[in-house]
Design a protein around this motif. Sequence first.
Motif, PDB file in Angstrom:
ATOM      1  N   TRP A  49     -24.090  13.114  -2.064  1.00 11.10           N
ATOM      2  CA  TRP A  49     -23.725  12.608  -0.754  1.00 11.10           C
ATOM      3  C   TRP A  49     -22.490  13.580  -0.672  1.00 11.10           C
TER       4      TRP A  49
ATOM      5  N   SER B  49     -19.599  14.307   2.682  1.00 10.66           N
ATOM      6  CA  SER B  49     -19.328  13.912   4.116  1.00 10.66           C
ATOM      7  C   SER B  49     -18.374  14.964   4.586  1.00 10.66           C
TER       8      SER B  49
ATOM      9  N   ASP C  75     -23.136   6.520  -1.237  1.00  9.78           N
ATOM     10  CA  ASP C  75     -22.170   6.768  -0.220  1.00  9.78           C
ATOM     11  C   ASP C  75     -21.684   5.679   0.614  1.00  9.78           C
TER      12      ASP C  75
END
Length: 125
Positions: A59, A61, A107
């Motif tokens: 994951w 960001s 996440d």
Amino acid sequence: QVQLVESGGASVQPGGSLRLSCAVSGSDFSTRCMAWFRATPGKEREGVIAIDTINENSWTSGSAQRRFVISRDKAKNTVSLQMNSLKSEDTGIYYCAAARPSLRACDRWSEYSNWGRGTQVTVSS
């Protein structure tokens, strides 16, 4: 409890690359989710990228997408962060983190409770 030691922080120019490493050890190395966080002045520590060490899903960001890659070396018990096309806003202290063993949604940044001491990354011309 797992112990985490980061290395590889340095000063680089914008557009450059850097690879951070996190050495993982401890009698309870059963955590599934590992991540890298970043702390910058005036901002809370934020999750940057995470990996499920079982299926190697990751994951990423914000602005790290398409520039940062996380990986795990099972033989060496390390988790690495490859950072490409670095920008000045990537400057900060980077922390390796481990979540509680039962976490599957890697996440969920608030679920990380084990931290290394951090390594400084400075991106400047």
